[in-house]
Design a protein around this motif. Sequence first.
Motif, PDB file in Angstrom:
ATOM      1  N   ARG A   1     -81.560  49.555  69.139  1.00 24.97           N
ATOM      2  CA  ARG A   1     -82.640  49.754  70.296  1.00 24.97           C
ATOM      3  C   ARG A   1     -81.634  49.771  71.709  1.00 24.97           C
ATOM      4  NH1 ARG A   1     -87.507  49.537  67.278  1.00 24.97           N
ATOM      5  NH2 ARG A   1     -86.717  50.016  65.363  1.00 24.97           N
ATOM      6  N   GLN A   2     -80.641  49.131  71.715  1.00 24.24           N
ATOM      7  CA  GLN A   2     -80.148  49.005  73.198  1.00 24.24           C
ATOM      8  C   GLN A   2     -79.556  50.449  73.430  1.00 24.24           C
ATOM      9  OE1 GLN A   2     -77.318  45.633  73.643  1.00 24.24           O
ATOM     10  NE2 GLN A   2     -76.223  46.894  75.160  1.00 24.24           N
ATOM     11  N   GLU A   3     -78.771  50.993  72.508  1.00 23.18           N
ATOM     12  CA  GLU A   3     -78.484  52.501  72.824  1.00 23.18           C
ATOM     13  C   GLU A   3     -79.629  53.123  73.288  1.00 23.18           C
ATOM     14  OE1 GLU A   3     -74.804  53.161  69.859  1.00 23.18           O
ATOM     15  OE2 GLU A   3     -76.499  53.618  69.043  1.00 23.18           O
ATOM     16  N   GLU A   4     -80.639  53.213  72.260  1.00 24.28           N
ATOM     17  CA  GLU A   4     -81.918  54.128  72.614  1.00 24.28           C
ATOM     18  C   GLU A   4     -82.473  53.621  74.210  1.00 24.28           C
ATOM     19  OE1 GLU A   4     -83.328  54.383  68.099  1.00 24.28           O
ATOM     20  OE2 GLU A   4     -84.479  52.973  69.222  1.00 24.28           O
ATOM     21  N   HIS A   5     -82.475  52.422  74.496  1.00 28.29           N
ATOM     22  CA  HIS A   5     -83.128  52.182  75.789  1.00 28.29           C
ATOM     23  C   HIS A   5     -82.066  52.566  76.884  1.00 28.29           C
ATOM     24  CE1 HIS A   5     -84.971  49.949  79.114  1.00 28.29           C
ATOM     25  NE2 HIS A   5     -83.717  49.424  79.229  1.00 28.29           N
ATOM     26  N   GLN A   6     -80.867  52.419  76.491  1.00 26.80           N
ATOM     27  CA  GLN A   6     -79.731  52.929  77.655  1.00 26.80           C
ATOM     28  C   GLN A   6     -79.975  54.396  78.069  1.00 26.80           C
ATOM     29  OE1 GLN A   6     -75.708  52.197  77.283  1.00 26.80           O
ATOM     30  NE2 GLN A   6     -75.667  52.339  79.445  1.00 26.80           N
ATOM     31  N   ALA A   7     -79.941  55.290  76.759  1.00 29.71           N
ATOM     32  CA  ALA A   7     -79.876  56.671  76.817  1.00 29.71           C
ATOM     33  C   ALA A   7     -81.573  57.068  77.794  1.00 29.71           C
ATOM     34  CB  ALA A   7     -80.014  57.161  75.552  1.00 29.71           C
ATOM     35  N   LEU A   8     -82.574  56.385  77.278  1.00 29.54           N
ATOM     36  CA  LEU A   8     -83.860  56.781  77.857  1.00 29.54           C
ATOM     37  C   LEU A   8     -83.846  56.472  79.393  1.00 29.54           C
ATOM     38  CD1 LEU A   8     -86.291  55.280  75.301  1.00 29.54           C
ATOM     39  CD2 LEU A   8     -86.234  57.779  76.025  1.00 29.54           C
ATOM     40  N   THR A   9     -83.208  55.324  79.837  1.00 30.40           N
ATOM     41  CA  THR A   9     -82.993  54.781  81.301  1.00 30.40           C
ATOM     42  C   THR A   9     -82.255  55.798  81.791  1.00 30.40           C
ATOM     43  OG1 THR A   9     -83.696  52.465  80.802  1.00 30.40           O
ATOM     44  CG2 THR A   9     -82.519  52.979  82.721  1.00 30.40           C
ATOM     45  N   LEU A  10     -81.148  56.155  81.522  1.00 33.97           N
ATOM     46  CA  LEU A  10     -80.095  56.745  82.139  1.00 33.97           C
ATOM     47  C   LEU A  10     -80.127  58.381  82.103  1.00 33.97           C
ATOM     48  CD1 LEU A  10     -76.667  54.915  81.230  1.00 33.97           C
ATOM     49  CD2 LEU A  10     -77.772  54.640  83.378  1.00 33.97           C
TER      50      LEU A  10
END
Length: 186
Positions: free
Chosen positions: A140-149
């Motif tokens: 989920r951390q990868e997913e969140h970072q992708a969504l944010t950046l």
Amino acid sequence: DEWIAVARSIAGAEGSWHCLALGGRSANLLVAAGLGAKRSGLMPRLLAVEAEPEPFSRLHAAVAAQSFTAAEFRLLQAEVSASTAELAPRAAAAEQMLAEMPRCDYLRVSMRGLIEPLLATQMELLSAKLRWLVLNTRNRQEEHQALTLLSRAGWQLLADHPCAIDKLAPPRLAKAGTQVWRNKLA
């Protein structure tokens, strides 16, 4: 969704279709994409990088079976880092591979641990060169970072299938997630 992204990236390409696959475990997808580009009258320019011997061998066999030329489909067995600054011995840098391409119509990132450093350090290069991006996420951390950046940089999320966590043994992954992104260049 990934197949649709491939088709749309081919439909929007002009003269040639440039693809970079960081993780070559989807041999069928990559070979079909190269053949689709050819059928569309485009010169395929694929570079697939896979570190693990078994998936690399499967990809090599699939490419050889379709008689792609060395100019159309290049294979590299190596680990990948996001930038040349963190390059390990006998590894390839995503930064360098992208910089050498005139453009990248389709980038697929499925190597473990590459999404976060790639997005954190190469967003400017990705936004300048890349039309379509597919991320195979593992947490989920990868997913969140992708969504944010990517959202902050003006990319459009077209498909989002979160990874599935094994409920009996968290945080073990039960199924990888997929995000499909379109850049304003597409």
